[in-house]
Design an enzyme around this catalytic site. Structure first.
Site, PDB file in Angstrom:
ATOM      1  N   GLU A 132       1.077  -1.295   0.284  1.00 12.25           N
ATOM      2  CA  GLU A 132      -0.451   0.037  -0.345  1.00 12.25           C
ATOM      3  C   GLU A 132       0.918   1.617   0.388  1.00 12.25           C
ATOM      4  O   GLU A 132       0.651   2.229  -0.840  1.00 12.25           O
ATOM      5  CB  GLU A 132      -1.049  -0.357   1.311  1.00 12.25           C
ATOM      6  CG  GLU A 132      -1.558  -0.928   0.870  1.00 12.25           C
ATOM      7  CD  GLU A 132      -1.332  -2.522   1.742  1.00 12.25           C
ATOM      8  OE1 GLU A 132      -0.353  -2.812   2.248  1.00 12.25           O
ATOM      9  OE2 GLU A 132      -1.614  -3.558   1.176  1.00 12.25           O
ATOM     10  N   HIS A 165     -10.811  -6.124   9.050  1.00 17.78           N
ATOM     11  CA  HIS A 165     -11.246  -5.952   7.717  1.00 17.78           C
ATOM     12  C   HIS A 165     -12.928  -5.011   7.370  1.00 17.78           C
ATOM     13  O   HIS A 165     -13.787  -5.329   7.427  1.00 17.78           O
ATOM     14  CB  HIS A 165     -11.998  -7.780   6.908  1.00 17.78           C
ATOM     15  CG  HIS A 165     -11.012  -8.187   6.548  1.00 17.78           C
ATOM     16  ND1 HIS A 165     -10.060  -9.296   7.585  1.00 17.78           N
ATOM     17  CD2 HIS A 165      -9.682  -8.299   5.886  1.00 17.78           C
ATOM     18  CE1 HIS A 165      -9.071  -9.711   6.588  1.00 17.78           C
ATOM     19  NE2 HIS A 165      -9.026  -8.996   5.433  1.00 17.78           N
TER      20      HIS A 165
END
Lengths: 412, 338
Positions: free
Chosen positions: B60, B129
């Site tokens: 990322e 998540h």
């Protein structure tokens, strides 16, 4: 016999009071390292990551396959840029000591790394500098007055007073902004190069970091993305042996070179004598040609020595021998190019001294002009209302309101 | 008008912008050949090619670092961070680089980057998540922060984000990707086709960044919410038959203070709800703003309903989730006070 692991804490080869010891620096003789074709496969040139590309030999002559065969005029221009960089640094260092600017970082001993690289690249190539690469600005013709005004945060400061000294940028000269967060510009340079490839431009990006900050995750990100997308980018590591007080072993340089990290990613990688103007020029040109022809990125480790303190806030006598630079096996890049010019191109001590004197006068003139645009204590000053500009393209309501609050306080 | 769920609406926004502007590119983990783990970029690589819809390594920080460079080189990248929970390796690049580039270069350099990222819980995603980290981003000056609550806004706001010359962090509440969720996990799922905001024009339109929307006008109290909570708030207000004015904040930065002020000056009572944790959360900013702007109109203390200040627990997500029951209690508390 039982054995247990022992934590290894890298230890600098010499500390204050000890004899400088550079026996760990692996050297190759000038002219000894092969020069592959620019389209050579990475797996066929992994030796370049451990050798040391050098062109100027001990007798000051250019030798071997990496000799870029530059015209005398170009060599003189290179010498001039390096001397100007040094004269600029000396002046700014003195100005910091006199309290005229708040902070400074000199590049003494490392001038060839940025000057030769900038000269080897095309003017449209994008440079992502680190804080010790002012030679890039100077080699691309930046006015010293502009650099000085930035250090002074005066009315002509390109950063409008928002950055501490040396955090220059120059969009017209295709030089990106220096970031105080180290190595953050490495993946940005790769992204810039990816965009060039996406657009079909033949421009190349280049970025510079110190060996210490190769430990940052962004180094890994840049090498991964650069390799995966075969981005037209040159990733330079300036191994000047010291990251403030920690020697290069603390970034992982004890057992392998920094260049040796590249082949593991599938990146062409070269270790070069960073104090040899001709070698830096040749290697950079090779890497730029390689990138421009679509053969992907190159990692270049420039082996050099940080001759001065990390910054004006640093005192290297606390952590390294005072006479280390004199013992540095690769010498002074300015003196080496000067001797080469004397040996091969009709240069002389007298011409050299005249040039130094001319450049010192030029720096003086620039300083005298720069302070007419204001100093830290005397106007003209920047408009402080500007501090709310450029957070966003258009100022949102909450910033307009805060600017009003500040203005009202000033009127009281 | 065509019916779209939020995934289709977001896909349509990127499709339109890829078509309109050759500088727009999409990059992220699994976004290319596969079309994204949530299918948000489905078909885009086939249509625009692998140079414009690009699969990225699992990094990322590398994705965000590289799109900044692309933005500087004239592109208008849309980066997908697969889950908001994965965004932290790129946080330095967002906080210190992307957000501040225009400022530190006095406007000479900027990177018009959009970062899309699915956020929020209620999908059995556990703590890695399910997070709603918007408050970490609203505290950074120099980026806009957006979270839509329905397909129509999702498409219009994403088009605005991509066209914006400033960086935008665009959070997508994944619990409502397929349908409006009112906070009751035991009820059968409802598709967007039953909801008016599931009607989404095929072509180009935009919803401006910086404007809140009054979802339901009312007189008795104001509920400030965004994302999934817009639907939970509506259900809770119906349950207690409160005449609540429900405002979908939509854009956290810049905040539409005028719409908020107008409402609370009228109702005098305010409940703030978000799924993110409470302490130093975005609700604290909303609460402080209402207090500063509407103090003399307030008839009751402002109440915040948020995720508990714990990580998002896998097995107890409905105890954690600020559902209808907690909202009803807050509404009653605010209506009874004073």
């Amino acid at each position: 016999m039982s054995r247990t692991p022992k934590l290894h804490v890298p230890r600098a080869p010499a500390r204050p009071g000890e004899k400088p010891d550079f026996s760990y620096v692996h050297l190759s003789p000038a002219g000894a390292v092969e020069r592959p074709e620019v389209h050579a496969r990475v797996r066929d040139m992994s030796g370049l990551a451990d050798a040391l590309v050098r062109v100027i030999d001990d007798d000051h002559h250019a030798v071997g396959p990496w000799d870029p065969h530059l015209e005398v005029h170009d060599l003189q221009v290179g010498l001039r840029h390096m001397l100007l960089t040094r004269a600029f640094d000396e002046r700014m260092l003195r100005m910091q000591r006199q309290g005229r600017i708040s902070f400074y970082m000199q590049s003494k001993g490392e001038e060839a790394v940025s000057v030769a690289a900038a000269m080897a690249m095309a003017p449209t190539d994008m440079l992502f500098p680190s804080y010790r690469t002012q030679g890039l600005q100077i080699a691309r013709g930046r006015s010293l007055v502009d650099l000085m005004c930035q250090c002074l945060s005066n009315s002509r400061d390109m950063c409008k007073g928002r950055q501490m000294p040396v955090m220059y940028h120059w969009s017209r000269g295709n030089i990106f902004s220096v970031s105080g967060n180290l190595t953050s510009h490495y993946p940005q340079a790769v992204g810039w190069a990816m965009a060039a490839a996406i657009k079909g431009d033949d421009d190349v990006a280049a970025a510079w970091i110190g060996e210490g900050s190769t430990a940052e995750a962004d180094f890994h990100h840049a090498l991964t993305f650069g390799a995966v997308y075969q981005a037209p980018v040159i990733l330079n590591v300036i191994n000047n042996q010291w990251a403030i007080s920690t020697f290069q072993g603390f970034a992982g340089g004890e057992r392998r070179s920094f260049a040796a990290r590249g082949p593991g990613y599938g990146i062409a990688s070269i270790r070069v004598d960073g104090n040899d103007f001709l070698a830096v020029y040749a290697v950079t040109r090779w890497a730029a040609d390689r990138a421009r022809r679509g053969n992907g990125p190159t990692l270049i480790e420039h082996v050099t020595y940080r001759a001065g303190a990390h910054s004006t806030s640093d005192d290297p006598s606390r952590y390294r021998p005072k006479d280390e630079w004199e013992a540095w096996p690769l010498g002074d890049p300015v003196a080496r190019l000067k001797q080469h010019l004397i040996a091969e191109a009709g240069w002389s001590e007298a011409r050299h001294e005249a040039l130094e004197s001319e450049l010192r006068n030029h720096v003086d003139d620039c300083w005298n002009e720069a302070i007419t645009y204001g100093t830290m204590t005397e106007g003209p000053f920047l408009d402080e209302n500007e501090l709310f500009e450029d957070v966003f393209r258009d100022m949102p309501a909450h910033l307009i309101e805060q600017r009003e609050q500040m203005r009202n306080l000033q009127e009281d | 008008m065509p019916q779209m769920n939020m995934i289709q609406a977001l896909n349509s926004a990127m499709d339109i912008m890829l078509g309109r502007d050759p500088g727009v590119i999409v990059i992220g983990e699994d976004v290319g050949y596969f079309g994204g783990v949530f299918r948000t970029t489905d078909g885009l690589q086939r249509k625009y090619g692998e140079h414009r819809v690009i699969d990225a390594p699992i990094a990322e920080g590398g994705i965000i670092g590289s799109v900044i460079g692309m933005g500087v080189n004239g592109l208008r990248p849309v980066a997908e961070i697969q889950f908001a929970d994965y965004i932290y390796p790129g946080f330095d690049q967002i906080a210190s680089q992307l957000a501040k580039l225009r400022y530190r270069t006095a406007g000479e350099f900027c990177a018009p980057v959009t970062i899309r990222s699915p956020c929020g819980g209620g999908i059995r995603g556990g703590q890695t998540h399910s997070q709603s980290p918007e408050g970490l981003f609203t505290h950074i000056c120099g980026i806009k922060v957006v979270m839509p609550s329905n397909p129509y806004d999702a498409k219009g706001l994403l088009i605005s984000a991509i066209e914006d010359d400033d960086p935008v962090v665009f959070f997508e509440p994944k619990r409502i990707y397929n349908g409006p969720f009112d906070g009751d996990p035991d009820k059968p799922a409802v598709p967007w086709s039953t909801h008016p905001a599931g009607e989404v024009p095929e072509g180009y339109y935009s919803v401006p960044i910086g404007r809140a929307e009054v979802v339901r006008p009312g007189e008795d109290l104001t509920i400030l919410c965004y994302g999934t909570m817009v639907h939970v708030a509506q259900a809770a207000a119906r349950l207690v038959e409160a005449d609540a004015e429900i405002i979908d904040v939509r854009t956290m930065v810049p905040l539409d203070v005028a719409t908020l002020r107008q409402s609370v000056e009228k109702t005098g009572r305010c409940v703030i709800v978000h799924e993110a944790t409470r302490f130093s959360g975005y609700g604290a900013e909303l609460s402080a703003t209402i207090q500063e702007e509407c103090f003399y109109s307030l008839e009751a203390p402002i109440v915040r309903v948020c995720g508990w200040d714990t990580p998002y627990p896998h097995a107890f997500e409905w105890q954690y989730f600020p559902g209808q029951k907690r909202l009803v209690a807050a509404i009653e508390q605010v209506l009874e006070a004073g």
